[in-house]
Enzyme design. Sequence first.
Site, PDB file in Angstrom:
ATOM      1  N   MET A   1      15.840  15.118  27.903  1.00  0.00           N
ATOM      2  CA  MET A   1      17.110  14.807  27.768  1.00  0.00           C
ATOM      3  C   MET A   1      17.925  16.014  26.825  1.00  0.00           C
ATOM      4  SD  MET A   1      17.268  10.681  27.097  1.00  0.00           S
ATOM      5  CE  MET A   1      16.371   9.757  28.248  1.00  0.00           C
ATOM      6  N   GLU A   2      19.097  16.108  26.941  1.00  0.00           N
ATOM      7  CA  GLU A   2      19.461  17.712  26.450  1.00  0.00           C
ATOM      8  C   GLU A   2      19.493  17.478  24.886  1.00  0.00           C
ATOM      9  OE1 GLU A   2      24.063  17.502  27.198  1.00  0.00           O
ATOM     10  OE2 GLU A   2      22.930  16.365  28.764  1.00  0.00           O
TER      11      GLU A   2
END
Lengths: 331, 331, 262, 262
Positions: free
Chosen positions: C51-52
């Site tokens: 996840m970023e």
Amino acid sequence: MDNTKIIELKQVREHVHSGDRLWIGGWTLVRKPMAMLYELIKARLTDLHIVNNPGGPDTDLLIGSGCVSKSETNYIGHEVFGHPYNFRRMLEEADPAMPFLHDDWTVGTGTMRILAGALGIPFIPTKFLRGSDLLSPEHDGFKEIRGIDPKVPKIKFATMKDPFWEGEEFVLVPALRPDVCLLHVQEVAEDGTARISGGAFLDYYAAKASRRVIISAEKIVAQGSPHKAFDENVIPGELVDHIVEVPFGGHPTAVHGHYDNDPFWFQEYIAASKSKDKMREWLEQWMHASESFEHYLHKVGRRRLDRLVADGALGYSPNIVRRLDKIKEVI
Amino acid sequence: MDNTKIIELKQVREHVHSGDRLWIGGWTLVRKPMAMLYELIKARLTDLHIVNNPGGPDTDLLIGSGCVSKSETNYIGHEVFGHPYNFRRMLEEADPAMPFLHDDWTVGTGTMRILAGALGIPFIPTKFLRGSDLLSPEHDGFKEIRGIDPKVPKIKFATMKDPFWEGEEFVLVPALRPDVCLLHVQEVAEDGTARISGGAFLDYYAAKASRRVIISAEKIVAQGSPHKAFDENVIPGELVDHIVEVPFGGHPTAVHGHYDNDPFWFQEYIAASKSKDKMREWLEQWMHASESFEHYLHKVGRRRLDRLVADGALGYSPNIVRRLDKIKEVI
Amino acid sequence: MNSDYSHLEMMVIAASRLLSDHQKVLVGTGIPLVAGALAKKTHARKMKMLMEAVAYDCDPESLPFCVADPRAVYQTKWLPTPVEVMGQYLQGGDIDFGFLGGAQVDKFGNLNSTCIGTYQKPRKRFEGSGGASDIALMAKNTIIIMSHEKRRFVDAVDFITSPGWYCRSLDGRSRMMRSEMGMAGGPYAVVSTLGVMKFDEVSKLMYVDSYFEDLGVELATIEQETGFAIDVSRARPLPPPTHLELETLRTKVDPEGIYMKY
Amino acid sequence: MNSDYSHLEMMVIAASRLLSDHQKVLVGTGIPLVAGALAKKTHARKMKMLMEAVAYDCDPESLPFCVADPRAVYQTKWLPTPVEVMGQYLQGGDIDFGFLGGAQVDKFGNLNSTCIGTYQKPRKRFEGSGGASDIALMAKNTIIIMSHEKRRFVDAVDFITSPGWYCRSLDGRSRMMRSEMGMAGGPYAVVSTLGVMKFDEVSKLMYVDSYFEDLGVELATIEQETGFAIDVSRARPLPPPTHLELETLRTKVDPEGIYMKY
């Protein structure tokens, strides 16, 4: 240990000025320095230039409070809780009385830009942005102030051919250079050394890239055992100008190991933000009519806060209901 | 947990090839993957292209073993222990039978170059290098192979004016792109996740920037408690191709928390490295005539190794004598 | 447990089936996260979910609300920042699949999460790219996941936030095929509430690859709900959810119905 | 404890006196480290001592052998990598004093740690810049510390590893004054075994600021040991070491005599 960096929450107003480029730490719904932002709203600051990437309720609320004239970020929203109506309204129904310019970026380029700021270099090449309308000159949201406003890069991007390796065409993006950086963390030592758990996001880079750094923390601690602690010490005290202890200072966003998002806040806020009038009422009630952050927390209520408290092993609260449409069933 | 990444020390030879651009982890006298390098020397690899920044006994020894044809680094030396005579001899008395090109850089630019490699961008702007003869085109050590050797950037540096902010002139430097990265760390989990204490230097960045990564460790461990451990887990297992357990695998360099520099090794090595003939004898005795790393350690001797063992609380050994001219007085 | 299932559930299940072991998948906030978590808890246990904001190899016990949620880091072995996830892994070309939603998608797989109307005076303004533009550009493959409605499946998006196969040129003045611009990756599939769309090898135009026949979806339904002419000649029915898929989704991935809205 | 003291000790003590509280000082391996540690343990307790490989605010119990030594991280509160120390703090312009040695220094404070003779065919090759070039360029002030010998104090260095006041132009073809190139910082002092040299405000030429009279050094000695004409007209004697300085150096900073060679 000297403790000259410790301030009162209200003093945050003395260190953030109208016109400042402001980086707000955390990430959308997580670890936002809300208590400090409330002070800026109560002080009725104007003309802030938001540079954090991305924004959550922090940014939508500042915009809805009339504090912001410019934003350059990749996202403003409340994730699944709902839409950022204050931000939307500013762009959909431009109000000549409240000029507002917005320049769109991406998480990848926001990251590269603040990294360049931390490195002290004026720009950095990136593979991102190619193929997107975000690169089109007509979609440059700051077009009319480039070359005029010294706090804005002269151009949005440049392109160049890599002269070293395969000769690919590259995009260069300007460094972000915040004037002031507000962060909320779990613990800060008296010398400013900040400890973060559950992900530091871009907080360290923003602290390094900013001229002034103010950190609120759930707890101010003595330095403790340095040898043991250095892995958690994310931000060195040297970078930090002022610190303030504010338990629940990130409410209504989540703070890993301390408390979770407050869905009640989002339910009420998002409903209010749908209209200017209701937003004004909300601001009056929750911001201006709250003499202090303690008073605000008192209005939120102990029962709600207790429910948000994180489970020690999990880092979040297993007790909150995260569907705004079902909140009433539970509390 | 699958353990398909675990190899024997001798298998390192299968994964490093003549002609490879090689990054060697650690820093001058600290945490160098010496046991793995010994294997390369015993396998008589040639034409290695050293890109680590900086180099210590690792690099001088590889050069003295005839394994290296190119190096681009900021420093090769043994710090206060003495001078890098093998490296020196290569440049002071060029030997047509052993072509060797050296290109000089700095710690700052070596850092920016491997950072660019980790970011996947082909170059990066830097404030460093200005004012130095290192920038002069006539001092480009790789001049004659640029544009010919595809493993070398087409130009050493470029300059450009910052188009975004104050218009300063900037230097652009090319990314470093190692083919293979050898690291020695304190602990590696079976999935490759590496734990480092006492400073990671550029090891993570080099692992990210390299095509292949091989890690030797004092100990291979089961994954352990992930929640607790993530602050120490410097390199994610995903980046790591092969791992090998080699106690004392960093000898004679220091490994924080495990053992210190071995001054006896340096005394003997540096004396030998002053002449080609003595160096040949040293290589025969310590490299080629050592069937295995265990055999090598046996020759070093338990008494010497015991003396190097680090104090748990300090991270280093308070017992070693660090003046080569006074070693005899003590052991 | 109900043996009936919704279009929303089938969409998430169909998307999760596109993922497999040993891939590195970067998921955006929302439905992509649900599909990623479902794959990880069923057939793709070794898939790495990133996840970023924070997560590298994430297998949450409770569904994260956003890509920075404390739920995303529970038990992770390495805790990166966006500098590593976006700056190094994504930009470095290490992500196998990017998983995105959006407000509009067009026949070339361009995605819009910026605005309806003109950029300068939008009729409707959205939250903005977040990491979507970056992921669509740099992941080796992109999966798009979106409710199938005529207003969302359009001939050309109002704004190309995230590039598909026929996108904006570097000077911003024209449109070019992705490959002509030296860009790798590109949209692999669009998973909707009606079926799974892919892109023609040559023309790069969207076509229907499979549809949710078991839910009563007909090809005519898809044509009707799509704002451009779409090739349905290659479509085949998609097998309905297995018991394991549905049960895992309902009891382990999103028991609160945050996204599945039970 | 001996009340006599050496030129080496006086050099280190004179250098340490140039540092003060609240400065951020980046020290290179070797003698600079000794002088930095001495300042930190006497009059500059709050000075932050950084080392390029690993240390941010370092106050070692035992003298580090190099800038990556485990001794350098003992009890530090934050453990950076060179990306932070060099890439961010130094490049970002946050370092007050850089502390360097070298093989040659010239009248403009240029430093050589690369080679004697030509670069292509050196008569003598050294270890190379390490971080010296970066520190000399980006620190707000540079202190150079070096044994005072005619072969080391030269009219023009054979190779400008680390820029002083009159250094290499960006195209590499000529020499220019540092200020003309938009470079900040510059050499503040050269501390040698004979005295302390500074640089003229206008001409940027090295002159003698003070000398170790108590050790029998005369101005003529300095002129003799300097390979270029040096202004001695402004020189004044430097006070000898205090008891505290000598005792701290001998018993706490370098009791092993690693650098002081007792």
